[in-house]
Design a protein around this motif. Sequence first.
Motif, PDB file in Angstrom:
ATOM      1  N   ALA A 254       0.804  -1.216   0.000  1.00 19.71           N
ATOM      2  CA  ALA A 254       0.000   0.000   0.000  1.00 19.71           C
ATOM      3  C   ALA A 254       0.846   1.279   0.000  1.00 19.71           C
ATOM      4  N   GLU A 255       2.052   1.164   0.487  1.00 17.13           N
ATOM      5  CA  GLU A 255       2.926   2.332   0.627  1.00 17.13           C
ATOM      6  C   GLU A 255       3.103   3.056  -0.698  1.00 17.13           C
ATOM      7  N   GLY A 256       2.847   4.348  -0.678  1.00 16.75           N
ATOM      8  CA  GLY A 256       3.018   5.163  -1.876  1.00 16.75           C
ATOM      9  C   GLY A 256       1.831   5.179  -2.812  1.00 16.75           C
ATOM     10  N   ARG A 257       0.912   4.241  -2.656  1.00 19.14           N
ATOM     11  CA  ARG A 257      -0.278   4.208  -3.510  1.00 19.14           C
ATOM     12  C   ARG A 257      -1.521   4.646  -2.764  1.00 19.14           C
ATOM     13  N   TRP A 258      -1.577   4.350  -1.489  1.00 14.95           N
ATOM     14  CA  TRP A 258      -2.789   4.572  -0.707  1.00 14.95           C
ATOM     15  C   TRP A 258      -2.509   5.471   0.482  1.00 14.95           C
ATOM     16  N   THR A 259      -3.606   6.096   0.939  1.00  8.53           N
ATOM     17  CA  THR A 259      -3.501   7.002   2.079  1.00  8.53           C
ATOM     18  C   THR A 259      -4.629   6.740   3.058  1.00  8.53           C
ATOM     19  N   ILE A 260      -4.270   6.567   4.308  1.00  6.75           N
ATOM     20  CA  ILE A 260      -5.277   6.427   5.366  1.00  6.75           C
ATOM     21  C   ILE A 260      -5.390   7.771   6.074  1.00  6.75           C
ATOM     22  N   SER A 261      -6.609   8.145   6.395  1.00  4.73           N
ATOM     23  CA  SER A 261      -6.838   9.417   7.070  1.00  4.73           C
ATOM     24  C   SER A 261      -8.087   9.291   7.927  1.00  4.73           C
ATOM     25  N   ARG A 262      -8.298  10.295   8.754  1.00  2.00           N
ATOM     26  CA  ARG A 262      -9.496  10.264   9.597  1.00  2.00           C
ATOM     27  C   ARG A 262     -10.097  11.648   9.707  1.00  2.00           C
ATOM     28  N   ASP A 263     -11.403  11.644   9.846  1.00  2.00           N
ATOM     29  CA  ASP A 263     -12.155  12.872  10.071  1.00  2.00           C
ATOM     30  C   ASP A 263     -12.936  12.646  11.352  1.00  2.00           C
ATOM     31  N   ASN A 264     -12.393  13.121  12.441  1.00  2.47           N
ATOM     32  CA  ASN A 264     -13.035  12.851  13.726  1.00  2.47           C
ATOM     33  C   ASN A 264     -14.380  13.551  13.867  1.00  2.47           C
ATOM     34  N   ALA A 265     -14.543  14.641  13.158  1.00  2.70           N
ATOM     35  CA  ALA A 265     -15.839  15.320  13.211  1.00  2.70           C
ATOM     36  C   ALA A 265     -16.928  14.449  12.604  1.00  2.70           C
ATOM     37  N   LYS A 266     -16.545  13.642  11.626  1.00  2.44           N
ATOM     38  CA  LYS A 266     -17.502  12.742  10.978  1.00  2.44           C
ATOM     39  C   LYS A 266     -17.394  11.322  11.504  1.00  2.44           C
ATOM     40  N   HIS A 267     -16.490  11.115  12.477  1.00  5.41           N
ATOM     41  CA  HIS A 267     -16.329   9.793  13.082  1.00  5.41           C
ATOM     42  C   HIS A 267     -16.055   8.736  12.020  1.00  5.41           C
ATOM     43  N   THR A 268     -15.210   9.069  11.087  1.00  7.29           N
ATOM     44  CA  THR A 268     -14.957   8.193   9.952  1.00  7.29           C
ATOM     45  C   THR A 268     -13.464   8.135   9.648  1.00  7.29           C
ATOM     46  N   VAL A 269     -13.021   6.946   9.259  1.00  7.47           N
ATOM     47  CA  VAL A 269     -11.656   6.758   8.786  1.00  7.47           C
ATOM     48  C   VAL A 269     -11.730   6.341   7.328  1.00  7.47           C
ATOM     49  N   PHE A 270     -10.840   6.916   6.522  1.00 12.26           N
ATOM     50  CA  PHE A 270     -10.860   6.662   5.100  1.00 12.26           C
ATOM     51  C   PHE A 270      -9.590   5.933   4.653  1.00 12.26           C
ATOM     52  N   LEU A 271      -9.758   5.162   3.590  1.00 14.14           N
ATOM     53  CA  LEU A 271      -8.611   4.590   2.905  1.00 14.14           C
ATOM     54  C   LEU A 271      -8.745   4.965   1.436  1.00 14.14           C
ATOM     55  N   GLN A 272      -7.938   5.922   1.017  1.00 15.22           N
ATOM     56  CA  GLN A 272      -7.933   6.340  -0.380  1.00 15.22           C
ATOM     57  C   GLN A 272      -6.972   5.446  -1.140  1.00 15.22           C
TER      58      GLN A 272
END
Length: 122
Positions: free
Chosen positions: A63-81
């Motif tokens: 996944a390194e270099g291709r994907w990004t994990i992030s979070r939006d605590n206001a929306k209580h959601t974690v994303f995997l782009q």
Amino acid sequence: VQLQASGGGLVQAGGSLRLSCAASGGTLTNYGVGWFRQAPGKEREFVANIAWSGTSTSYADSAEGRWTISRDNAKHTVFLQMSSLKSEDTAVYFCAAIKWGRGAPGQSYVYWGQGTQVTVSS
């Protein structure tokens, strides 16, 4: 914590998808979250994780270099782009959580959600 992964689908190789992990009826605040995947006939494998604070992340080599994990605590959601998808990325993707979890390799998880299918056509 009940987790719900969503955002999977069918995409052509080279395309992108964004997966989401949300806590139904609750919050992911103070929870570290990880993404895992399991392809047919293979064991579940780690993909990426993010600390409860959002200040650290780690990725599998695939996944390194291709994907990004992030979070939006206001929306209580974690994303995997996910971008530059390959046929070998085809799998069911799961999210998992643990309170005060780190964004580091080897982090274990207590709560697991049902997966979302990602299919990449070549």
